[in-house]
Design a protein around this motif. Structure first.
Motif, PDB file in Angstrom:
ATOM      1  N   VAL A  94     162.781  12.490  67.352  1.00 51.81           N
ATOM      2  CA  VAL A  94     162.546  12.369  68.789  1.00 51.81           C
ATOM      3  C   VAL A  94     161.380  11.421  69.042  1.00 51.81           C
ATOM      4  O   VAL A  94     161.313  10.736  70.052  1.00 51.81           O
ATOM      5  CB  VAL A  94     162.223  13.766  69.371  1.00 51.81           C
ATOM      6  CG1 VAL A  94     161.987  13.684  70.862  1.00 51.81           C
ATOM      7  CG2 VAL A  94     163.349  14.734  69.046  1.00 51.81           C
ATOM      8  N   CYS A  95     160.445  11.396  68.091  1.00 50.07           N
ATOM      9  CA  CYS A  95     159.199  10.661  68.309  1.00 50.07           C
ATOM     10  C   CYS A  95     159.090   9.469  67.354  1.00 50.07           C
ATOM     11  O   CYS A  95     159.126   9.643  66.135  1.00 50.07           O
ATOM     12  CB  CYS A  95     158.026  11.616  68.083  1.00 50.07           C
ATOM     13  SG  CYS A  95     156.431  10.863  68.381  1.00 50.07           S
ATOM     14  N   SER A  96     158.994   8.276  67.916  1.00 50.15           N
ATOM     15  CA  SER A  96     158.830   7.065  67.110  1.00 50.15           C
ATOM     16  C   SER A  96     157.984   6.075  67.923  1.00 50.15           C
ATOM     17  O   SER A  96     157.813   6.270  69.124  1.00 50.15           O
ATOM     18  CB  SER A  96     160.202   6.459  66.798  1.00 50.15           C
ATOM     19  OG  SER A  96     160.793   6.021  67.998  1.00 50.15           O
ATOM     20  N   ALA A 118     147.689   8.563  62.993  1.00 49.70           N
ATOM     21  CA  ALA A 118     148.273   8.912  61.702  1.00 49.70           C
ATOM     22  C   ALA A 118     149.805   8.841  61.756  1.00 49.70           C
ATOM     23  O   ALA A 118     150.448   8.360  60.818  1.00 49.70           O
ATOM     24  CB  ALA A 118     147.809  10.297  61.274  1.00 49.70           C
ATOM     25  N   CYS A 119     150.407   9.329  62.831  1.00 49.40           N
ATOM     26  CA  CYS A 119     151.871   9.325  62.916  1.00 49.40           C
ATOM     27  C   CYS A 119     152.412   7.899  62.935  1.00 49.40           C
ATOM     28  O   CYS A 119     153.390   7.583  62.261  1.00 49.40           O
ATOM     29  CB  CYS A 119     152.339  10.081  64.161  1.00 49.40           C
ATOM     30  SG  CYS A 119     151.899  11.816  64.106  1.00 49.40           S
ATOM     31  N   ASN A 120     151.736   7.038  63.698  1.00 51.11           N
ATOM     32  CA  ASN A 120     152.172   5.658  63.779  1.00 51.11           C
ATOM     33  C   ASN A 120     152.065   4.979  62.415  1.00 51.11           C
ATOM     34  O   ASN A 120     152.994   4.319  61.952  1.00 51.11           O
ATOM     35  CB  ASN A 120     151.329   4.915  64.828  1.00 51.11           C
ATOM     36  CG  ASN A 120     151.771   3.479  65.025  1.00 51.11           C
ATOM     37  OD1 ASN A 120     151.579   2.656  64.134  1.00 51.11           O
ATOM     38  ND2 ASN A 120     152.361   3.185  66.167  1.00 51.11           N
ATOM     39  N   GLY A 142     155.646  20.966  71.213  1.00 48.39           N
ATOM     40  CA  GLY A 142     156.180  20.519  69.926  1.00 48.39           C
ATOM     41  C   GLY A 142     155.349  19.464  69.230  1.00 48.39           C
ATOM     42  O   GLY A 142     155.473  19.271  68.034  1.00 48.39           O
ATOM     43  N   CYS A 143     154.480  18.755  69.952  1.00 47.79           N
ATOM     44  CA  CYS A 143     153.641  17.735  69.320  1.00 47.79           C
ATOM     45  C   CYS A 143     152.480  18.425  68.594  1.00 47.79           C
ATOM     46  O   CYS A 143     151.774  19.232  69.173  1.00 47.79           O
ATOM     47  CB  CYS A 143     153.109  16.770  70.374  1.00 47.79           C
ATOM     48  SG  CYS A 143     151.907  15.584  69.756  1.00 47.79           S
ATOM     49  N   ILE A 144     152.316  18.116  67.320  1.00 48.39           N
ATOM     50  CA  ILE A 144     151.259  18.782  66.549  1.00 48.39           C
ATOM     51  C   ILE A 144     150.097  17.841  66.225  1.00 48.39           C
ATOM     52  O   ILE A 144     149.368  18.044  65.261  1.00 48.39           O
ATOM     53  CB  ILE A 144     151.821  19.425  65.253  1.00 48.39           C
ATOM     54  CG1 ILE A 144     152.522  18.365  64.387  1.00 48.39           C
ATOM     55  CG2 ILE A 144     152.784  20.566  65.572  1.00 48.39           C
ATOM     56  CD1 ILE A 144     152.766  18.819  62.958  1.00 48.39           C
ATOM     57  N   CYS A 145     149.931  16.812  67.073  1.00 54.59           N
ATOM     58  CA  CYS A 145     148.820  15.855  66.901  1.00 54.59           C
ATOM     59  C   CYS A 145     147.497  16.558  66.590  1.00 54.59           C
ATOM     60  O   CYS A 145     146.735  16.121  65.737  1.00 54.59           O
ATOM     61  CB  CYS A 145     148.610  15.049  68.174  1.00 54.59           C
ATOM     62  SG  CYS A 145     149.569  13.544  68.279  1.00 54.59           S
ATOM     63  N   ASP A 205     155.152  16.921  58.738  1.00 51.77           N
ATOM     64  CA  ASP A 205     155.369  18.333  59.072  1.00 51.77           C
ATOM     65  C   ASP A 205     155.870  18.507  60.497  1.00 51.77           C
ATOM     66  O   ASP A 205     156.292  19.591  60.895  1.00 51.77           O
ATOM     67  CB  ASP A 205     154.051  19.126  58.936  1.00 51.77           C
ATOM     68  CG  ASP A 205     153.546  19.101  57.502  1.00 51.77           C
ATOM     69  OD1 ASP A 205     154.379  19.025  56.599  1.00 51.77           O
ATOM     70  OD2 ASP A 205     152.310  19.156  57.315  1.00 51.77           O
ATOM     71  N   CYS A 206     155.782  17.440  61.297  1.00 56.05           N
ATOM     72  CA  CYS A 206     156.187  17.562  62.704  1.00 56.05           C
ATOM     73  C   CYS A 206     157.700  17.393  62.808  1.00 56.05           C
ATOM     74  O   CYS A 206     158.264  16.410  62.322  1.00 56.05           O
ATOM     75  CB  CYS A 206     155.487  16.508  63.551  1.00 56.05           C
ATOM     76  SG  CYS A 206     156.046  16.533  65.251  1.00 56.05           S
ATOM     77  N   LYS A 207     158.316  18.355  63.467  1.00 58.29           N
ATOM     78  CA  LYS A 207     159.785  18.330  63.586  1.00 58.29           C
ATOM     79  C   LYS A 207     160.272  17.123  64.376  1.00 58.29           C
ATOM     80  O   LYS A 207     161.397  16.673  64.228  1.00 58.29           O
ATOM     81  CB  LYS A 207     160.258  19.607  64.287  1.00 58.29           C
ATOM     82  CG  LYS A 207     160.155  20.849  63.426  1.00 58.29           C
ATOM     83  CD  LYS A 207     161.087  21.929  63.986  1.00 58.29           C
ATOM     84  CE  LYS A 207     160.705  23.283  63.452  1.00 58.29           C
ATOM     85  NZ  LYS A 207     159.514  23.855  64.148  1.00 58.29           N
TER      86      LYS A 207
HETATM   87  S1  SF4 Z   1     155.270  12.775  65.328  1.00 58.23           S
HETATM   88 FE1  SF4 Z   1     155.006  12.535  67.544  1.00 58.23          FE
HETATM   89  S2  SF4 Z   1     155.264  14.575  68.363  1.00 58.23           S
HETATM   90 FE2  SF4 Z   1     154.902  14.807  66.182  1.00 58.23          FE
HETATM   91  S3  SF4 Z   1     152.684  15.078  66.000  1.00 58.23           S
HETATM   92 FE3  SF4 Z   1     153.082  12.912  65.780  1.00 58.23          FE
HETATM   93  S4  SF4 Z   1     152.837  12.082  67.832  1.00 58.23           S
HETATM   94 FE4  SF4 Z   1     153.057  14.314  68.061  1.00 58.23          FE
END
Ligand code: SF4
Lengths: 360, 87
Positions: free
Chosen positions: A333-335, A350-352, A311-314, A326-328
């Motif tokens: 679930v992810c923070s 990028a997510c952070n 599920g991780c689209i890193c 775009d990541c579900k």
């Molecule tokens: S939000 Fe979390 S699970 Fe989704 S791509 Fe980023 S790091 Fe991976």
């Protein structure tokens, strides 16, 4: 603070935005490939300041994010050895491995120490001669020279218990690979601190063969907007080239002394990148001459089988093909307090950056 | 980790220097740079000065208004010459 405040000047920022609006007629996408830029762009809200026809995306600029999970698993395996002290930059400590992290190992009693510099790791090695001190060397051309100094100093000091576990990588192969893969971009905001070491020459191929402009940028809003303006001008004139915006720090030839140290200690080998796979001559391996300081060659460990997260689209985010949103799992679930992938752990990920500065 | 900050060199002792970042002092190795003097600004990264910051270039970068003026004038000329609107 000098060299920072004046580059955040509101008037200058507004003037630059005006100029960008005036100069830009085409729809363009620019990519930054430096974790520091990812952070600054989000922190200062640059995308919202730009006209709608200019789109910014993040590339594989976060060293922790592009490194393999196997690297963490192997670091965890070293940490589990009784005679090993792990020394690492703080960025790595919470990155999830297949079943554990360095943080967890530390909680379980492993000797894992966060250091600010490789010089601290050398000190720890001097003070703990009965232990093997493994330094986790991760990062691009900016950070790799300090690891090289670590090895060179250890050699000079006659230290026999200092080991570097290198995951150092170089940037240009990734910049080329992205275009080969068909990622649609019109220019690169090139990494300022990588270029401080390497100089501007490493982007020549990208500009000449791939016909993409590369502007080496600083990290303050004025720097980033100036770089964007420089790229816009190149694109409007159809003249892709390598330019330096960050001239107060980046010399065209770079830091030659640091380059020589890199050359002395490392040799390039094929290396794996999250999202991009194996890229030829993109990783820095310790030369045989300094093998006695190479953790991989000198410390034998069994590493558990790598498990990737579902599920991780890193990977796709690092290629600029998808956005964190775009990541579900993003934000649900992810923070940052409960991360699934490396892109959410590292401040340069990028997510952070999206989570911290741009959640709404 | 890739973050680097401008720091002022306060004192030098062989290969090591004490540098200050907005009042906070750090130790920095000078092994990667040549000719650094007390009072210079350097870019600090993971405990190393990785480059000297150029005051001249720093001032140059901030001359944004002048630069725009020149740029706009040049564009006007080019547009006049070619009879085309460039931007
Ligand atoms: S939000 Fe979390 S699970 Fe989704 S791509 Fe980023 S790091 Fe991976």
């Amino acid at each position: 603070m000098k060299y920072i405040d004046e580059y955040r000047d509101r008037e200058l920022v507004l003037e630059l935005i005006e100029q960008i609006k005036k100069a830009s007629t085409k729809n363009i996408t620019l990519m930054e490939v430096c974790g520091g830029h990812t952070m600054s762009i989000q922190k200062f809200g640059i995308p919202a300041l730009l006209p709608e026809n200019i789109n910014l995306i993040s590339g594989p600029g976060c060293p922790v994010c592009v490194s393999s999970r196997k690297y963490i698993d192997q670091a965890v395996a070293y940490a589990r050895l009784d005679d090993v002290i792990i020394t690492t930059y703080g960025d790595l400590i919470r990155i999830p491995g297949s079943t554990s992290s360095l943080d967890q190992e530390k909680a379980n009693g492993a000797d894992v120490r966060i250091v600010y510099s490789v010089l601290d790791a050398l000190k720890i090695a001097e003070e703990n001669k009965d232990k093997k001190v493994v330094f986790l060397g991760i990062g691009f051309e900016t950070t790799a020279p300090s690891s090289a100094v670590g090895v060179l100093n250890a050699h000079k000091m006659g230290l026999e218990n200092f080991f570097l576990f290198s995951s150092h990588k170089i940037m240009p192969p990734a910049m080329a690979a992205l275009i080969d893969e068909g990622v649609q971009i019109d220019g690169y905001i090139a990494p300022g601190h990588v270029s401080t070491i390497t100089g501007a020459g490493i982007y020549k191929d990208v500009a000449e063969i791939y016909k993409l402009g590369c502007v080496i940028s600083g990290f303050e809003p004025v720097d980033l907007l100036r770089s964007i303006l420089m790229l816009v001008r190149q694109l409007e004139k159809n003249e892709p080239k390598v330019e330096i915006e960050y001239t107060r720090v980046v010399k065209p030839e770079g830091n030659v002394k640091a380059q020589q140290m890199l050359e002395e200690v490392f040799v390039l080998e094929d290396d794996w990148w999250r999202g991009l796979g194996i890229l030829p001559k993109s990783g820095m391996k310790i030369r045989d001459k300094y093998k006695q300081f190479d953790a991989e060659a000198m410390i034998e460990v069994e590493v558990e089988k790598t498990k990737e997260d579902k599920g991780c689209i890193c990977g796709e985010i690092l290629k600029g093909q998808k956005n964190p949103k775009d990541c579900k799992l993003f934000g649900k679930v992810c923070s940052p307090s409960d991360p699934v992938g490396a892109c959410m752990v590292s401040h340069e990920g990028a997510c952070n950056a999206h989570y911290r500065f741009n959640r709404n | 980790m890739c973050l680097s900050i401008p720091a002022k060199v306060e004192s030098i002792n062989e290969e090591m220097a004490t540098v200050s970042v907005g009042g906070t002092e750090y130790e920095a190795s000078l092994q990667m740079v040549d000719d650094v003097k007390v009072g210079d600004y350097v870019l600090l990264h993971t405990g190393f000065a990785i480059q000297k910051i150029s005051e001249e270039e720093a001032i140059e970068t901030l001359k944004v208004y002048e630069e725009f003026d020149d740029f706009n004038k040049k564009l006007d000329e080019e547009e006049k010459e070619s009879g085309q609107r460039i931007v």
